[in-house]
Design an enzyme around this catalytic site. Structure first.
Site, PDB file in Angstrom:
ATOM      1  N   ARG A   1       0.781  -1.241   0.000  1.00  0.00           N
ATOM      2  CA  ARG A   1       0.000   0.000   0.000  1.00  0.00           C
ATOM      3  C   ARG A   1       0.813   1.292   0.000  1.00  0.00           C
ATOM      4  O   ARG A   1       0.250   2.369   0.169  1.00  0.00           O
ATOM      5  CB  ARG A   1      -1.004   0.030   1.157  1.00  0.00           C
ATOM      6  CG  ARG A   1      -1.975  -1.120   1.104  1.00  0.00           C
ATOM      7  CD  ARG A   1      -3.204  -0.898   1.922  1.00  0.00           C
ATOM      8  NE  ARG A   1      -2.929  -0.501   3.281  1.00  0.00           N
ATOM      9  CZ  ARG A   1      -3.857  -0.019   4.092  1.00  0.00           C
ATOM     10  NH1 ARG A   1      -5.089   0.120   3.689  1.00  0.00           N
ATOM     11  NH2 ARG A   1      -3.551   0.312   5.323  1.00  0.00           N
ATOM     12  N   ASP A   2       2.125   1.234  -0.180  1.00  0.00           N
ATOM     13  CA  ASP A   2       2.905   2.477  -0.272  1.00  0.00           C
ATOM     14  C   ASP A   2       4.102   2.269  -1.202  1.00  0.00           C
ATOM     15  O   ASP A   2       5.239   2.574  -0.855  1.00  0.00           O
ATOM     16  CB  ASP A   2       3.363   2.932   1.117  1.00  0.00           C
ATOM     17  CG  ASP A   2       3.774   4.406   1.145  1.00  0.00           C
ATOM     18  OD1 ASP A   2       3.389   5.164   0.231  1.00  0.00           O
ATOM     19  OD2 ASP A   2       4.485   4.805   2.086  1.00  0.00           O
ATOM     20  N   ILE A   3       3.822   1.750  -2.405  1.00  0.00           N
ATOM     21  CA  ILE A   3       4.878   1.520  -3.383  1.00  0.00           C
ATOM     22  C   ILE A   3       5.260   2.853  -4.009  1.00  0.00           C
ATOM     23  O   ILE A   3       4.411   3.544  -4.578  1.00  0.00           O
ATOM     24  CB  ILE A   3       4.416   0.534  -4.486  1.00  0.00           C
ATOM     25  CG1 ILE A   3       4.025  -0.801  -3.866  1.00  0.00           C
ATOM     26  CG2 ILE A   3       5.499   0.361  -5.544  1.00  0.00           C
ATOM     27  CD1 ILE A   3       5.142  -1.510  -3.155  1.00  0.00           C
TER      28      ILE A   3
ATOM     29  N   ASN B   1      10.715   3.861  -1.364  1.00  0.00           N
ATOM     30  CA  ASN B   1      10.577   2.616  -0.612  1.00  0.00           C
ATOM     31  C   ASN B   1      11.214   1.428  -1.321  1.00  0.00           C
ATOM     32  O   ASN B   1      10.928   0.277  -0.995  1.00  0.00           O
ATOM     33  CB  ASN B   1       9.106   2.329  -0.307  1.00  0.00           C
ATOM     34  CG  ASN B   1       8.562   3.252   0.754  1.00  0.00           C
ATOM     35  OD1 ASN B   1       9.318   3.854   1.507  1.00  0.00           O
ATOM     36  ND2 ASN B   1       7.258   3.384   0.815  1.00  0.00           N
TER      37      ASN B   1
ATOM     38  N   THR C   1       1.233   7.868   0.349  1.00  0.00           N
ATOM     39  CA  THR C   1       1.884   9.056  -0.168  1.00  0.00           C
ATOM     40  C   THR C   1       0.986   9.668  -1.236  1.00  0.00           C
ATOM     41  O   THR C   1       0.684   9.000  -2.233  1.00  0.00           O
ATOM     42  CB  THR C   1       3.251   8.681  -0.774  1.00  0.00           C
ATOM     43  OG1 THR C   1       4.006   7.984   0.223  1.00  0.00           O
ATOM     44  CG2 THR C   1       4.010   9.911  -1.230  1.00  0.00           C
TER      45      THR C   1
END
Length: 169
Positions: A93-95, A99, A142
């Site tokens: 959920r935050d690619i 990261n 993000t």
């Protein structure tokens, strides 16, 4: 952690969830997370492998655009890591480029290895196995790299399809 979320009551639970989930996953392109702890003022942190490298965001800024063979190697490795996560029912959920760590390849021949990091927003695809750690409808992630919205509204089930539209990777 940002000072504004440091006192949020679910932050320690998120770190515990992250450590518990990732300790069950073994993949060469996923950072090893073994546990979580708190420092002397109660700020939680993950206990994970130390990585030597730069995040993909910095690599792209330094090189303007990675050459196609390097970009393809990175995409394959990130895709492989996400595939393994999805097989275990884990949604990152935050690619985003920040990261993805490009490991220092000075001593290696061939393309560098990348590691997917920052599993603080991880969610299990199975709602029966996934405790809710935030208010309903709250945006997590993000803003520059949002996943597509579920078709059935904000409360719809999150699944692996949300990763396919991540920008910058």
């Amino acid at each position: 952690l940002l000072p504004t979320v440091k006192n949020e009551p679910n932050i320690p639970l998120r770190f515990a969830d992250e450590a518990r989930l990732l300790s069950q996953v073994c993949h060469p392109n996923i950072v090893e997370v073994w546990d979580h702890a708190e420092d002397c003022d109660g700020t939680p942190y993950p206990v994970k492998a130390l990585l030597a490298g730069l995040d993909l965001d910095r690599v792209v800024k330094q090189q303007i655009c990675p050459p196609p063979p390097l970009a393809l190697a990175i995409v394959k490795q990130v895709g492989s890591a996400l595939h393994t996560l999805h097989l275990t029912g884990i949604m990152h959920r935050d690619i985003k480029p920040a990261n993805i760590i490009v490991i220092d390849a000075a001593e290696l021949s061939g393309p560098p290895t990348v590691k997917l990091i920052d599993f603080g927003l991880t969610k299990l695809a199975d709602p029966l196995r996934a405790p809710r750690r935030g208010p309903e409808g709250m945006f997590l992630g993000t803003p520059e790299y949002p996943p597509p919205r579920p078709r059935n509204g904000a409360g719809a089930r999150v699944d692996a399809r949300g990763h396919r539209c991540a920008r910058g990777v």
